[in-house]
Design a protein around this motif. Sequence first.
Motif, PDB file in Angstrom:
ATOM      1  N   LEU A  36       0.875  -1.209  -0.115  1.00 12.15           N
ATOM      2  CA  LEU A  36       0.068   0.185  -0.007  1.00 12.15           C
ATOM      3  C   LEU A  36       0.658   1.258  -0.005  1.00 12.15           C
ATOM      4  N   PHE A  37       2.126   1.157   0.441  1.00 10.89           N
ATOM      5  CA  PHE A  37       3.040   2.392   0.419  1.00 10.89           C
ATOM      6  C   PHE A  37       3.408   2.697  -0.869  1.00 10.89           C
ATOM      7  N   ARG A  38       3.231   1.681  -2.065  1.00  7.85           N
ATOM      8  CA  ARG A  38       3.515   2.401  -3.327  1.00  7.85           C
ATOM      9  C   ARG A  38       2.271   2.498  -4.144  1.00  7.85           C
ATOM     10  N   ASN A  39       1.155   2.895  -3.109  1.00 11.88           N
ATOM     11  CA  ASN A  39      -0.249   3.327  -3.493  1.00 11.88           C
ATOM     12  C   ASN A  39       0.113   4.557  -4.587  1.00 11.88           C
ATOM     13  N   THR A  40      -0.595   4.758  -5.690  1.00  8.76           N
ATOM     14  CA  THR A  40      -0.458   5.796  -6.395  1.00  8.76           C
ATOM     15  C   THR A  40      -2.101   6.559  -6.957  1.00  8.76           C
ATOM     16  N   LYS A  41      -1.967   7.754  -7.227  1.00  6.73           N
ATOM     17  CA  LYS A  41      -3.320   8.223  -7.571  1.00  6.73           C
ATOM     18  C   LYS A  41      -3.306   8.619  -8.939  1.00  6.73           C
ATOM     19  N   SER A  42      -4.248   8.770  -9.590  1.00  8.74           N
ATOM     20  CA  SER A  42      -4.331   9.758 -10.992  1.00  8.74           C
ATOM     21  C   SER A  42      -5.300  10.734 -10.777  1.00  8.74           C
ATOM     22  N   GLU A  43      -4.777  11.907 -11.552  1.00 10.57           N
ATOM     23  CA  GLU A  43      -5.780  12.965 -11.456  1.00 10.57           C
ATOM     24  C   GLU A  43      -5.761  13.629 -12.897  1.00 10.57           C
ATOM     25  N   LEU A  44      -6.894  14.403 -13.302  1.00  9.25           N
ATOM     26  CA  LEU A  44      -6.772  15.172 -14.333  1.00  9.25           C
ATOM     27  C   LEU A  44      -6.247  16.568 -14.112  1.00  9.25           C
ATOM     28  N   LYS A  45      -5.250  17.047 -14.504  1.00  9.74           N
ATOM     29  CA  LYS A  45      -4.582  18.377 -14.339  1.00  9.74           C
ATOM     30  C   LYS A  45      -4.341  18.920 -15.503  1.00  9.74           C
ATOM     31  N   HIS A  46      -5.173  20.318 -15.627  1.00  7.53           N
ATOM     32  CA  HIS A  46      -5.209  21.092 -16.963  1.00  7.53           C
ATOM     33  C   HIS A  46      -5.533  20.100 -18.250  1.00  7.53           C
ATOM     34  N   GLY A  47      -6.281  19.062 -18.171  1.00  3.84           N
ATOM     35  CA  GLY A  47      -6.737  18.465 -19.089  1.00  3.84           C
ATOM     36  C   GLY A  47      -5.597  17.266 -19.451  1.00  3.84           C
ATOM     37  N   LYS A  48      -4.589  16.786 -18.409  1.00  4.17           N
ATOM     38  CA  LYS A  48      -3.609  15.909 -18.737  1.00  4.17           C
ATOM     39  C   LYS A  48      -3.815  14.963 -17.519  1.00  4.17           C
ATOM     40  N   LEU A  49      -3.672  13.734 -17.792  1.00  6.73           N
ATOM     41  CA  LEU A  49      -3.812  12.786 -16.817  1.00  6.73           C
ATOM     42  C   LEU A  49      -2.435  12.613 -16.249  1.00  6.73           C
ATOM     43  N   VAL A  50      -2.546  12.833 -15.225  1.00  8.49           N
ATOM     44  CA  VAL A  50      -1.115  12.671 -13.875  1.00  8.49           C
ATOM     45  C   VAL A  50      -1.241  11.708 -12.980  1.00  8.49           C
ATOM     46  N   TYR A  51      -0.018  10.941 -12.641  1.00  7.08           N
ATOM     47  CA  TYR A  51      -0.045  10.199 -11.670  1.00  7.08           C
ATOM     48  C   TYR A  51       0.864  10.754 -10.521  1.00  7.08           C
ATOM     49  N   GLY A  52       0.565  10.451  -9.402  1.00  8.43           N
ATOM     50  CA  GLY A  52       1.391  10.742  -8.100  1.00  8.43           C
ATOM     51  C   GLY A  52       1.310   9.988  -6.976  1.00  8.43           C
ATOM     52  N   SER A  53       2.116   9.861  -6.207  1.00 10.67           N
ATOM     53  CA  SER A  53       2.219   9.203  -4.968  1.00 10.67           C
ATOM     54  C   SER A  53       1.000   9.499  -4.024  1.00 10.67           C
ATOM     55  N   GLU A  54       0.536   8.536  -3.442  1.00 10.35           N
ATOM     56  CA  GLU A  54      -0.386   8.856  -2.300  1.00 10.35           C
ATOM     57  C   GLU A  54      -0.285   7.966  -1.215  1.00 10.35           C
ATOM     58  N   LYS A  55      -0.003   8.577  -0.160  1.00 12.54           N
ATOM     59  CA  LYS A  55       0.607   7.929   1.059  1.00 12.54           C
ATOM     60  C   LYS A  55      -0.385   8.097   2.212  1.00 12.54           C
ATOM     61  N   LEU A  56      -1.349   8.928   2.154  1.00 12.21           N
ATOM     62  CA  LEU A  56      -2.242   9.177   3.068  1.00 12.21           C
ATOM     63  C   LEU A  56      -2.985   7.868   3.565  1.00 12.21           C
ATOM     64  N   LEU A  57      -3.481   7.242   2.425  1.00 11.18           N
ATOM     65  CA  LEU A  57      -4.211   5.791   2.756  1.00 11.18           C
ATOM     66  C   LEU A  57      -3.248   4.857   3.611  1.00 11.18           C
ATOM     67  N   TRP A  58      -2.184   4.756   2.961  1.00  7.50           N
ATOM     68  CA  TRP A  58      -1.339   4.003   4.179  1.00  7.50           C
ATOM     69  C   TRP A  58      -0.869   4.233   5.201  1.00  7.50           C
ATOM     70  N   LEU A  59      -0.764   5.790   5.501  1.00  7.29           N
ATOM     71  CA  LEU A  59      -0.540   6.212   6.777  1.00  7.29           C
ATOM     72  C   LEU A  59      -1.986   6.061   7.891  1.00  7.29           C
ATOM     73  N   PHE A  60      -2.886   6.136   7.321  1.00  5.73           N
ATOM     74  CA  PHE A  60      -4.339   6.340   8.112  1.00  5.73           C
ATOM     75  C   PHE A  60      -4.810   4.640   8.288  1.00  5.73           C
ATOM     76  N   GLY A  61      -4.411   4.086   7.103  1.00  6.80           N
ATOM     77  CA  GLY A  61      -4.631   2.678   7.195  1.00  6.80           C
ATOM     78  C   GLY A  61      -3.813   1.920   8.432  1.00  6.80           C
ATOM     79  N   LEU A  62      -2.597   2.461   8.342  1.00  6.69           N
ATOM     80  CA  LEU A  62      -1.640   1.789   9.445  1.00  6.69           C
ATOM     81  C   LEU A  62      -2.173   2.406  10.966  1.00  6.69           C
ATOM     82  N   ILE A  63      -2.436   3.421  10.838  1.00  8.00           N
ATOM     83  CA  ILE A  63      -2.905   4.138  12.271  1.00  8.00           C
ATOM     84  C   ILE A  63      -4.191   3.402  12.590  1.00  8.00           C
ATOM     85  N   PHE A  64      -5.079   3.332  11.820  1.00  8.49           N
ATOM     86  CA  PHE A  64      -6.301   2.627  12.145  1.00  8.49           C
ATOM     87  C   PHE A  64      -6.147   0.955  12.642  1.00  8.49           C
TER      88      PHE A  64
END
Lengths: 131, 329
Positions: B103-131
């Motif tokens: 889950l640490f390798r989790n990514t998110k995809s977003e449309l930015k200025h009409g372009k599909l971009v991918y980025g790292s998404e660590k929040l789910l990992w962090l809060f999942g671990l906390i939970f």
Amino acid sequence: MYDSGKILAGLIIFIVIATLPFTLNLGKAVAKPSPSIDTPAINQMAKKQCVESKDYMKTTHMQMLNNWRDEVVREGNRLYVAADGKEYNMSLQNTCMNCHSNKSKFCDECHNYVAVKPYCWDCHIAPKEGV
Amino acid sequence: MGIAFSFAAVIALIGLAFIGVKGLNLHFLFGAIVPYAAFLAFIGGFVYKVVKWGRSPVPFHIPTTGGQGYSFPWIKQNKLDSPPTTIWVIGRMLLEVLLFRSLFRNTKSELKHGKLVYGSEKLLWLFGLIFHWSFLIVLVRHFRFFMVSVPLPIKIMEALDSFFQVGVPLVYLTDLTLILGVTYLFIRRVIMPQIRFISIAADYFPLLLIFAIGTTGILMRYFIRVDIVGVKQVAMGLVSFQPVAPGSIGVIFYIHLFLVSALFAYFPFSKLMHLGGVFMSPTRNLANNSRMVRHINPWNYPVHVHTYQEYEDDFREKMKQAGLPVEKE
């Protein structure tokens, strides 16, 4: 079943862990705590009545003591007016422990039963018993 | 729709326990019979699910790898992410189960200025671990109600958990982090459009149920006080098969207990079975050794194969007459 050795071993570990509350208590007698109010001060009272009702003290005494501490230490106020209008001196050692002079048979009885370790005695001096 | 249904279901459970205990005085039903039934459903359902999964064949060798597998000696191998042997599989599983490594390798995809971009998404990992860790600690802490003499490790855990000595009874940090974690997991489903699109009642219900369990527990400990000695008597009665259900304990305790029972009974038949499922995933628990060890599809049955040699034996004379080359004269 495929890989049945590994899966059954895993299942057995699961069942052992999940049933721990039952297996750890096998054959252990459970004594219900019975805090004693048999002290000289309480025996002299005509009506055996704590500061507040028994039910209230049972569930909420810790929060009451915490409020007492805040009132005394932070506000300098030692006067407690109970629900029935009676006035008391807010003091663990002089009011509470005056009647309940048997800490080990009163306080500790339930605290040990539910594994609670109140930090009252980090600062206060526990009364000497059997005096 | 899914949210409304799940919310109504949790409210209905709370209402059921409240009416049953407060209105109908069914203390024994809610304090003994329901918890026992829920526990049996939990154990039985768990075993049933795992055995059912164990009976399904794995036709292909499908570990998902996250690193360089075994190759030439001069190519550096990543043994943890592409485990060559069982020992490394165990190491990989430990990191997966305890730290949610994939889950640490989790990514998110977003449309930015009409372009599909991918980025790292660590929040789910962090809060999942906390939970998950908070929930585990809260669960283990409850053993003080289930044991005559509470073992030292649990006492130490409690002392650390209430380290800051805030209020009386001392505030447990994990009480707060559990609610924090479950709140994030819920909010995430509601505000992220992609996640909301794929979320159904079975996703919202466990979150809301766990939130209600945490809330009733916190209310009971800090605000609506109950008779703790009575609570321990109920717990000890349950585990020593001499159930008692005193009516003197506040109704909030029975609501808490009923919600926990509901969670236990629901557990094996829901997505919560990822507790068992993570160990049963072929993508995680297989070693990446498909070039060294042949994986036999258990579906395979003996297939009659007609080899070229047999073919030639059948048609040799005809092949010779037609002038075709044969291997054996």
